[in-house]
Design an enzyme around this catalytic site. Sequence first.
Site, PDB file in Angstrom:
ATOM      1  N   GLU A 253       2.421  12.506 -21.795  1.00 23.91           N
ATOM      2  CA  GLU A 253       2.878  12.652 -20.408  1.00 23.91           C
ATOM      3  C   GLU A 253       1.704  12.740 -19.438  1.00 23.91           C
ATOM      4  O   GLU A 253       1.752  12.218 -18.326  1.00 23.91           O
ATOM      5  CB  GLU A 253       3.777  13.884 -20.277  1.00 23.91           C
ATOM      6  CG  GLU A 253       5.117  13.689 -20.969  1.00 23.91           C
ATOM      7  CD  GLU A 253       5.908  14.988 -21.081  1.00 23.91           C
ATOM      8  OE1 GLU A 253       7.049  15.006 -20.639  1.00 23.91           O
ATOM      9  OE2 GLU A 253       5.372  15.972 -21.614  1.00 23.91           O
TER      10      GLU A 253
ATOM     11  N   HIS B 294      14.608  -4.419 -21.755  1.00 20.42           N
ATOM     12  CA  HIS B 294      15.420  -3.520 -20.914  1.00 20.42           C
ATOM     13  C   HIS B 294      15.737  -2.199 -21.635  1.00 20.42           C
ATOM     14  O   HIS B 294      16.776  -1.587 -21.369  1.00 20.42           O
ATOM     15  CB  HIS B 294      16.736  -4.193 -20.494  1.00 20.42           C
ATOM     16  CG  HIS B 294      16.580  -5.592 -20.015  1.00 20.42           C
ATOM     17  ND1 HIS B 294      16.314  -5.906 -18.693  1.00 20.42           N
ATOM     18  CD2 HIS B 294      16.598  -6.774 -20.689  1.00 20.42           C
ATOM     19  CE1 HIS B 294      16.210  -7.237 -18.574  1.00 20.42           C
ATOM     20  NE2 HIS B 294      16.372  -7.782 -19.764  1.00 20.42           N
TER      21      HIS B 294
ATOM     22  N   SER C   4       7.216  25.162 -25.690  1.00 18.69           N
ATOM     23  CA  SER C   4       7.817  25.653 -24.456  1.00 18.69           C
ATOM     24  C   SER C   4       7.724  27.165 -24.429  1.00 18.69           C
ATOM     25  O   SER C   4       7.854  27.825 -25.457  1.00 18.69           O
ATOM     26  CB  SER C   4       9.281  25.211 -24.379  1.00 18.69           C
ATOM     27  OG  SER C   4      10.014  26.067 -23.523  1.00 18.69           O
TER      28      SER C   4
ATOM     29  N   LYS D 274      11.160  23.731 -28.925  1.00 17.58           N
ATOM     30  CA  LYS D 274      10.539  22.562 -28.305  1.00 17.58           C
ATOM     31  C   LYS D 274       9.183  22.176 -28.909  1.00 17.58           C
ATOM     32  O   LYS D 274       8.372  23.028 -29.237  1.00 17.58           O
ATOM     33  CB  LYS D 274      10.346  22.799 -26.800  1.00 17.58           C
ATOM     34  CG  LYS D 274      11.628  22.810 -25.991  1.00 17.58           C
ATOM     35  CD  LYS D 274      12.448  21.541 -26.111  1.00 17.58           C
ATOM     36  CE  LYS D 274      11.835  20.384 -25.368  1.00 17.58           C
ATOM     37  NZ  LYS D 274      11.869  20.591 -23.907  1.00 17.58           N
TER      38      LYS D 274
ATOM     39  N   LYS E   4     -18.353   8.043  -4.525  1.00 20.27           N
ATOM     40  CA  LYS E   4     -18.735   8.635  -5.813  1.00 20.27           C
ATOM     41  C   LYS E   4     -17.681   9.511  -6.477  1.00 20.27           C
ATOM     42  O   LYS E   4     -17.418   9.377  -7.670  1.00 20.27           O
ATOM     43  CB  LYS E   4     -20.020   9.445  -5.642  1.00 20.27           C
ATOM     44  CG  LYS E   4     -21.220   8.570  -5.324  1.00 20.27           C
ATOM     45  CD  LYS E   4     -22.440   9.389  -4.998  1.00 20.27           C
ATOM     46  CE  LYS E   4     -23.448   8.549  -4.239  1.00 20.27           C
ATOM     47  NZ  LYS E   4     -22.957   8.149  -2.869  1.00 20.27           N
TER      48      LYS E   4
END
Length: 504
Positions: A299, A165, A286, A292, A334
């Site tokens: 992702e 969890h 970023s 960043k 295809k």
Amino acid sequence: MTESQPGGAAGKLWGGRFSRPTDALVDELNASIGFDRRLYRQDIMGSIAHVRMLARQGIIPKDDAAKIEQGLRQIYDEIRRGEHEFRLADEDIHLSVERRLREIIGPAAGRLHTGRSRNDQVALDFRLWTREALIRLAAGLTDTIGALLEIAERHPDAIMPGYTHVQRAQPVLLAHHMLAYVEMLFRDLDRLRDAYRRVNLSPLGAGALAGVTYPIDRQFVADLLGFDGVCANSLDAVSDRDFVVDLLSACAQIMLHLSRLAEEIILWSSSEFGFIELDDAFATGSSIMPQKKNPDVAELIRGKTGRVYGHLMGMLTVGKGLPLAYNKDLQEDKEGAFDTVDTVLLILRVLPPMLRTTRFRTDRMLTAAGEGFTLATDVADHLVRHGLPFREAHEIVGRVVAYCVEQGKDLPDLTPEEWGRFSPLLVESPPPLTPADAIAAREMLGGTGARHVADARIAAAAARDEWVRWVDGRAEALAAVSRRLGLEDTDDGPEGGPGDRNPR
Ligand code: ARG
């Protein structure tokens, strides 16, 4: 009306019974040349095998067969050199090759399609393409497994929190965690091999649907093309696309697994976890936030899983409810398969180097592994070893945890006096309290104990070697088929050859 050039008013190789040309919009809708051009190599392979058989059986003159084969090889070279013109008017790759063959060798080209239909031809081409794709995917998986095993080998003792969890649960070895993904990918390899077994049958000879009226030798063609046998029923042979579903569902499972790994890479590279640092070459920045460093690759792996699932659903839907035998709906088999294989192969090329260059912050992992009462189960087990029923032990340790939460303490912070409030046994015999204790207590088959994980890693490496041998063996067998057909230079690279390039 006598016409040495087939075509009729429609200007088509099948135009004999038509007195007016097709509407331009119909041509646009009908044409598959824009995407099935990437089957050019498989189409030419199949035609060479077919024409050799026709000559051998005395169905067409040997000198015509030789001309046809030579012409086909020339077209092959033209396509690879980028000289072949793929025209919308050619409709599909099969007619495109035949049109060019006629330009090169003249009317003898018309003998190639004896005892064959585009229906068994396209099924053949797509089976040849699919089996190659399966082998390339398998090669990519073995490389990815290799990268995961290297992480396990580099960090044999690194301890991290195991989760349920997404809550810290019990300590595990990082190597054990990596080996869990290795198991998934082994199952994927197994699915690819299974799909290979079913795809590797020749449909040629089924004709349009009912078989053909010439004394053809299906087995000879199958052997030449490296198939394990022939499709048993002509109606099924031309309309079966289970092998596409097999390919796409195997790819969907691969993406299911890789997207789980991707999700963990995303979580682990966040400052909240801080378990890994991606190499600069495998991260992006970023345009506004200078600080960043984003895990875009992971992702995209997670995100591209969507299109792969979509293509599987698309193929299942195209196939449903189709009456026997061939229907033009099947032309829709295809593009989704091409896109799926392109997508998964690209991911299987990016992921291994990304894994190999990722830095694991094992100090942070270890700290996290000891926090958050991850030893609670082990304390309960400790009480059980001293005679308590498990439910009672669970209850006691639950109260200890509640006490700690209230006091803002963790288990190792408790004094003997505090332990004694919950059970005298916990004072007489102090419970295990370090992540290393928890790991050491799990030296069992399939568990996270260091000795067993080391054994599991060695066994997995040996299993991987066996898969590499299987892949190499199949790749060599397929290369031998090309050589037999006189097509030497068949390495299209991971993204396919000149006919293979989809505009992306
Ligand atoms: N382009 C077709 C396909 O991809 C080839 C088979 C066409 N057969 C036919 N009878 N129209 O399925």
